[in-house]
Design a protein around this motif. Sequence first.
Motif: not given
Lengths: 494, 494
Positions: A51-52, A424-425, B47, B419, B421-427, B487, B491-494
């Motif tokens: 992913q990263r 949730r997370r 989840q 890009f 930054k986003l890649q840190r958490r998502w594909n 987020e 559905q990853q918002d806290l």
Amino acid sequence: MEKIVSLCKRRGFIFQASEIYGGLNGFFDYGPLGVEMRKNIKDAWWQDMVQRRDDIVGLDSAIIQHPKVWESSGHIQGFSDPMVDCRESKMRYRADQLFWAAVVVDGDILGYVSLLEDEGMEAKAAEMADTLKRKLQRQGTLQPIQLRPYTEASPDLYDKIPSPATGKPGTLTPPRDFNLMFQTYVGAVRDESSVAYLRPETAQGIFTNFKNVVDSTRVKIPFGIAQIGRSFRNEITPRNYIFRSREFEQMEMEFFIEPGDGWKQWHEYWIRERFEWHKSIGLKESMLGYQVHPKEKLAHYSQACTDITFHYPFGVQELEGIAARGCFDLTQHQNGSGKSMEYFDDTHKTKYIPRVIEPAVGVDRTFLALLCSAYEEDEIDGEPRVVLKLHPRIAPIKAAVFPLVKNKPELVEKAKTLFKKLQRRWNVAYDASGAIGRRYRRMDEVGTPFGITVDFETLENGTLTLRDRDTTKQVRLSEPELLAAIEKNLQQDL
Amino acid sequence: MEKIVSLCKRRGFIFQASEIYGGLNGFFDYGPLGVEMRKNIKDAWWQDMVQRRDDIVGLDSAIIQHPKVWESSGHIQGFSDPMVDCRESKMRYRADQLFWAAVVVDGDILGYVSLLEDEGMEAKAAEMADTLKRKLQRQGTLQPIQLRPYTEASPDLYDKIPSPATGKPGTLTPPRDFNLMFQTYVGAVRDESSVAYLRPETAQGIFTNFKNVVDSTRVKIPFGIAQIGRSFRNEITPRNYIFRSREFEQMEMEFFIEPGDGWKQWHEYWIRERFEWHKSIGLKESMLGYQVHPKEKLAHYSQACTDITFHYPFGVQELEGIAARGCFDLTQHQNGSGKSMEYFDDTHKTKYIPRVIEPAVGVDRTFLALLCSAYEEDEIDGEPRVVLKLHPRIAPIKAAVFPLVKNKPELVEKAKTLFKKLQRRWNVAYDASGAIGRRYRRMDEVGTPFGITVDFETLENGTLTLRDRDTTKQVRLSEPELLAAIEKNLQQDL
């Protein structure tokens, strides 16, 4: 080691497979905490390797593939271990793990001793030799013992080397090759034409899909294809808990590069990267090491191979292998299938079969190494404590929420609301029963990095205490500060 | 269906396993986008079923278990399908999928027709009957065709029903039971004592570990144990792409409850929950349905079973089964192993073997249903478009970052920074090549929900445009607003 095995069973990390039926040697089941930790290891690898990164894509190939895959890869012909049987005890050993030595006094051979590979086998063998000498009431000086594997015994010694099971010579068979692939049949007919194998490694599923990936994505050399999945090896002697089991999970990546001398740099690069990765998920550097395979022990096609080792309780063993495999696998599949495995390099306008660097690591070996590295016993306020100092990314439970007391409804409600939010997370726990110290200990033992206590001050100003598992120190934080701290430690901050 | 298969191959979702060796019937490999989507399905299930619930824990048991597990569960005895061979063509069919009918004119039987189960088989059979009548130049009225499975043919008809392969009678064998478990041998000896099976379902690994989980965690009835993993069935006729394959992945949960009538409510509860879940991950409600198994078709121990169905291109088929299995499995394992499977209920101070509700769904079937539900062809600005309207949680790529032009270094740098930054958490994807419209289309086709364009205004005030895949509408947002929007949709918002 016994302490770790016992903790794993007691707290639901690892169970013996089919335990109620007496177990099945070499197979394990992972319990509620084990499955979370396994998932965390795999997710961390996938995140950091796929992913990263911009240069690696993923794949998930079937466990059962066409038998020609294993013919081309060389596994049908060559994926075997030397095996030796004891005709009397019916025990079976790997011949390269069964060691023997002649017991020599003043140039005379009194007999032979044998034992299984082990950290302390040299000392044990010397003791066995001494026992034999005394039993035979022989005077004189015992020559130093020279242990060698059974695979290096000359045929006239097969009858003289005692069986480790009975201590008597004459019952061991000569060593013979035993293919480690599990065999099955696909379809209703059982004959030569329907034979299939459970994959002994995930790598070949990557090689056979090399062209599919090149054609369906925008990858350009140098690039990698990564895969996580179960593999199966019918080990002769599964041992050391989950270290060498018959069903296991691998995380393998094939990194394709252009021909030429560049492979050396890429090999070095991946050795360093992977070593750093193991450190990054919490393995103690002092327990990690390298082992370079000597040239003469490499497979004929292999250019180089370096292991990253870990000091397990049963010795220093391979954790991950980083192999420079040249163009062997793709060439074999090109020959075997008649399909071109060439890559067209549109920068240099050339065609070639790429070379490959392969970092390959076992999920289960990493799991065990992480437990061994994290397990500590210390004292907190004069009380003994067992703690798993797992990295937050690896810990099965990320945080535990504790209402300070359970008979104060507002406090309990506040704690439950926070728990629900975190849930949730992340995989989190809620524990309201028993003294707070006991609740901390339960969480320390399974490696939960953060303990969050909701107390009377929380009701006044919304702040919470965050307890660090390793130092047991507490800090008081607002809820946003607390969430940010957890995110950062889990490396999920943006 | 052909369009989906072709898209899957072209864009790297699904490949035939061992394709370069001509493939292996019933086995599939998942490519770079497929593996991400599979992981998203599994992660969403985990989840919602484990992490976000307080009453379900996870497990990961071995694929190979002690053969006694399958003896107790009834799989060795009863896990079979009826099979019929055509002696001439060597084709093999599932006898319950081979349908036949007598061709009757004015009370006389002219002969028989046969064909394989299919949505339009009634019409086809009527046509075949008509052809036969005309071939025999028979006058009179054809009676309506009554199709029945080969399993319901009386033995005197085996010689009269034609083979679907050759159209000629006399070559079909009587139906016989064929066990669907893949068999292998553990250890170096191949005999009765070393036989083992690849699991045909993950559920039994949960039942055999019931006590281990109760003893190592704090679960209290009602509670569930969930597992995701590969299973294997040596299907006689694998078909319908990844719908019925020989190697597949299951997501199963066993929910343990107390004896009594309460099971009906729990059964209803899980049917509803699971139906809502399928909707929540993006399956169109209009394509979902229920099928209640009639009492007379249930296994003897089963109290009730309801399928959640999906309207695939090849017909309405089971997507998930929700079974009320009573105490059958635990009782069988208690009898088979001699180990108590009783649960001590400390609220009521009683002991009992719990009852079980089992929602079981296939990853691959869900995967295929999601593709079928999401695939659309529409027109954007007069141009035809293929779009996968996948739910953001399921989409293999979450967002794509596009610099509006690629020859403006500040713009490219800004886009790359976002890009990374986003890649840190998502594909996520980065695409700078070609006209922006073409870049959108590439992403629409693989279901990427968010397109983020970095343009000249971004350089001025930091805002970005966020394009919605389905409506193609764009909004301009600040970076924090954009991150929050992603987020929330994931559905990853806290």
